[in-house]
Design a protein around this motif. Structure first.
Motif, PDB file in Angstrom:
ATOM      1  N   PHE A  56       0.843  -1.205   0.000  1.00 43.50           N
ATOM      2  CA  PHE A  56       0.000   0.000   0.000  1.00 43.50           C
ATOM      3  C   PHE A  56       0.875   1.252   0.000  1.00 43.50           C
ATOM      4  O   PHE A  56       0.630   2.195  -0.757  1.00 43.50           O
ATOM      5  CB  PHE A  56      -0.925  -0.015   1.221  1.00 43.50           C
ATOM      6  N   CYS A  57       1.902   1.267   0.844  1.00 45.39           N
ATOM      7  CA  CYS A  57       2.796   2.428   0.907  1.00 45.39           C
ATOM      8  C   CYS A  57       3.532   2.628  -0.414  1.00 45.39           C
ATOM      9  O   CYS A  57       3.712   3.772  -0.866  1.00 45.39           O
ATOM     10  CB  CYS A  57       3.802   2.239   2.042  1.00 45.39           C
TER      11      CYS A  57
ATOM     12  N   ILE B 178       1.016   4.128  -2.921  1.00 41.69           N
ATOM     13  CA  ILE B 178       0.641   5.522  -2.661  1.00 41.69           C
ATOM     14  C   ILE B 178       1.818   6.468  -2.935  1.00 41.69           C
ATOM     15  O   ILE B 178       1.634   7.572  -3.470  1.00 41.69           O
ATOM     16  CB  ILE B 178       0.084   5.695  -1.222  1.00 41.69           C
TER      17      ILE B 178
ATOM     18  N   PHE C  13       2.099   6.806  -6.669  1.00 35.45           N
ATOM     19  CA  PHE C  13       1.063   7.714  -7.139  1.00 35.45           C
ATOM     20  C   PHE C  13       1.469   9.174  -6.879  1.00 35.45           C
ATOM     21  O   PHE C  13       1.306  10.050  -7.731  1.00 35.45           O
ATOM     22  CB  PHE C  13      -0.269   7.395  -6.449  1.00 35.45           C
ATOM     23  N   ILE C  14       2.023   9.413  -5.705  1.00 30.52           N
ATOM     24  CA  ILE C  14       2.499  10.762  -5.375  1.00 30.52           C
ATOM     25  C   ILE C  14       3.643  11.165  -6.311  1.00 30.52           C
ATOM     26  O   ILE C  14       3.727  12.320  -6.768  1.00 30.52           O
ATOM     27  CB  ILE C  14       2.953  10.824  -3.909  1.00 30.52           C
TER      28      ILE C  14
ATOM     29  N   PRO D  60      -4.833   3.498  -8.453  1.00 31.95           N
ATOM     30  CA  PRO D  60      -5.916   4.270  -7.808  1.00 31.95           C
ATOM     31  C   PRO D  60      -7.090   3.387  -7.389  1.00 31.95           C
ATOM     32  O   PRO D  60      -7.728   3.637  -6.355  1.00 31.95           O
ATOM     33  CB  PRO D  60      -6.332   5.290  -8.873  1.00 31.95           C
TER      34      PRO D  60
ATOM     35  N   LEU E 216      -5.910   1.567  -4.134  1.00 29.70           N
ATOM     36  CA  LEU E 216      -5.863   2.503  -3.007  1.00 29.70           C
ATOM     37  C   LEU E 216      -7.261   2.932  -2.581  1.00 29.70           C
ATOM     38  O   LEU E 216      -7.565   3.010  -1.380  1.00 29.70           O
ATOM     39  CB  LEU E 216      -5.029   3.729  -3.389  1.00 29.70           C
TER      40      LEU E 216
ATOM     41  N   ILE F 107      -8.996   1.945   1.161  1.00 26.03           N
ATOM     42  CA  ILE F 107      -9.460   2.964   2.117  1.00 26.03           C
ATOM     43  C   ILE F 107     -10.951   2.801   2.410  1.00 26.03           C
ATOM     44  O   ILE F 107     -11.378   2.812   3.570  1.00 26.03           O
ATOM     45  CB  ILE F 107      -9.161   4.374   1.575  1.00 26.03           C
TER      46      ILE F 107
END
Length: 373
Positions: A293-294, A297, A300-301, A356, A359, A363
Motif C-alpha cells: 500500500f505504501c 501511494i 502515485f504521489i 488508484p 488505493l 481505504i
C-alpha cells in the motif's frame, strides 16, 4: 530521501512477487496423484435467494463424472425468501445423494454464510468437504479432480474460479476482462503462497478441506462474528498452525466458472467487503500488504510530482517500468497456469488504473460500511 524510500519499497515489491513466482512451481499443482482411491466427498452449498443460477449448479452436480455412491450434495438454504427452497427440494426428490438443510436464524457468534456452512458440515458423511457458490458451474470432472489432490496428501485445496457472463455489451465485456485479469493475479498469488505452504487468500467458489481439520481448529471459532471470510480468513487461521498441507489445484477440470451478475452499487459493495477483511488478517500479512500500500501511494504521489515538475520523470518511469515488468511476469505465469492468455490483452490498461483502484477500495473497505445480502 523520497527517492530512496520509493526504491526500497520497489525492491521489497519485486522480491515479494518473485517469491510468489517461485511458489507457483513449488506448488507442483499440475501433478495429480495417480491413485484411483475414491474418497467419499461431501459437496456443500450455502445459498440465499439464489433462484436465478441455482438450477444450473445443481444440474452440474447431478451430472458429475464421479460415482454417485461416493459423494453427496448438502444444499443449505440460508433464510431464503425466493424459490431457492423449492428448487433444492426438486433436486432432492430426484437424487438420493442430495440433501436439504434450512437455516431460519443466525447464530449470535456465527453470522452469515459461516453459520450456513457450519450447519451443512454437521450433516455431512464425508471426510472431504468440497465447497462452491450457488452462482457457479463446475464441470463434470470437478469432484474427480479434487479427489486426486486429496489422494496426494492435501489437507486444504484451493482452486481457480474465473468470472463468466452472457448477453453483455462491449463495455461490459471489457469490464469483465479487467475483473478476470485482477482475479487472475489474485489466484496466482494464492497458488504462489500456497506453494510455500503459506495460506494468504482463496475463493469460496472453489475450495476443499478435510472435515477432521475443520473440527481440530474449532471451525470458524474466532472469526465467526465477521460477515465474510469463510475462505481466506479460515485459510489463514489453519495456516498459522503449521500443521496442515496446503495445495492449489492447477488441473483445468477443477476450474469453476462463476456468473458475474453484479453492477453499480452491488459491485462497489462487493469490492468494499473484500477489502474490509484486511483488519482481521494475521500480522505478517498486514505488514506485507501495508508495505505494498505504501509503495503504491508513494508511486502515485511520484506521478503527481512528476506532472507538476518537482520529481524526475526519468526516475518515475524507471520505477514504474520495473513494477510493470514484475507485474507482467506474475500475470503471464497465471495466464499460462489457468489457460487465460486473452486476459493479457488489457494488461496495459490495468497497469494504468490499478493503483488508484487498489488505493481507493483499500481505504473504503477499511473505513466505510457496505451492504451484503
Amino acid at each position: 530521501m523520497f527517492f530512496l524510500i520509493l526504491v526500497s519499497l520497489l525492491t521489497f515489491y519485486v522480491a515479494f512477487l518473485l517469491f510468489i513466482y517461485v511458489g507457483t512451481f513449488l506448488n507442483c499443482g499440475s501433478k495429480q496423484n495417480k491413485s484411483e482411491k475414491l474418497n467419499f466427498i461431501s459437496v456443500i452449498i450455502a445459498a440465499r435467494n439464489e433462484e436465478k443460477f441455482l438450477p444450473q449448479l445443481l444440474s452440474s452436480l447431478a451430472n458429475q463424472n464421479y460415482p454417485q455412491k461416493f459423494f453427496e450434495v448438502i444444499a443449505v438454504s440460508d433464510r431464503s425468501e425466493d424459490r431457492t427452497d423449492a428448487i433444492i427440494h426438486d433436486y432432492v426428490k430426484r437424487n438420493e445423494n442430495f440433501h436439504f438443510v434450512r437455516i431460519n436464524e443466525e447464530e449470535p457468534n456465527l453470522i452469515g454464510k459461516k453459520n450456513a456452512i457450519t450447519k451443512g458440515i454437521k450433516e455431512t458423511k464425508g471426510e472431504i468437504l468440497l465447497f462452491t457458490d450457488a452462482d457457479c458451474v463446475p464441470n463434470k470432472n470437478w469432484i474427480s479432480s479434487t479427489n486426486s489432490k486429496f489422494n496426494a496428501g492435501s489437507d486444504f485445496v484451493a482452486g481457480y474460479s474465473p468470472l463468466i457472463a452472457k448477453n453483455i455489451t462491449l463495455y461490459e465485456k471489457i469490464i469483465l476482462l479487467l475483473k478476470n485479469l485482477e482475479r487472475l493475479s489474485i489466484f496466482t498469488i494464492s497458488a504462489g503462497t500456497v506453494g510455500w505452504n503459506w495460506g494468504v487468500t482463496a475463493a469460496a467458489r472453489n475450495i476443499a478441506y478435510r472435515k477432521k481439520m475443520f473440527i481440530e481448529v474449532s471451525g470458524f471459532s474466532g472469526i465467526g462474528h465477521i460477515p465474510s471470510g469463510d475462505d481466506d480468513l479460515f485459510l489463514q487461521k489453519i495456516s498459522i498452525t503449521g500443521n496442515y498441507h496446503l495445495s492449489f489445484n492447477y488441473d483445468p477440470d477443477s476450474f469453476v466458472p462463476s456468473h458475474e451478475d453484479k453492477s453499480g452499487k452491488a459491485l462497489v459493495d462487493q469490492e468494499k467487503r473484500r477489502a474490509s477483511k484486511w483488519k482481521y488478517y494475521p500480522a505478517k500479512i498486514k505488514i506485507f500488504t501495508t508495505l505494498i500500500f505504501c509503495f503504491f501511494i508513494l508511486l502515485f504521489i511520484a506521478f503527481i510530482a512528476s506532472v507538476i515538475g518537482i520529481f524526475s520523470w526519468t526516475d518515475f518511469l524507471i520505477i514504474f517500468g520495473a513494477k510493470v515488468i514484475i507485474d507482467f511476469l506474475i500475470v503471464f505465469q497465471g495466464a499460462l497456469i489457468f489457460k487465460s492468455l486473452r486476459s493479457l490483452l488489457l494488461f496495459p490498461l490495468a497497469e494504468i488504473f490499478y493503483i488508484p483502484y487498489f488505493l481507493g477500495f483499500a481505504i473504503l473497505g477499511t473505513f466505510s460500511k457496505y451492504r451484503w445480502k
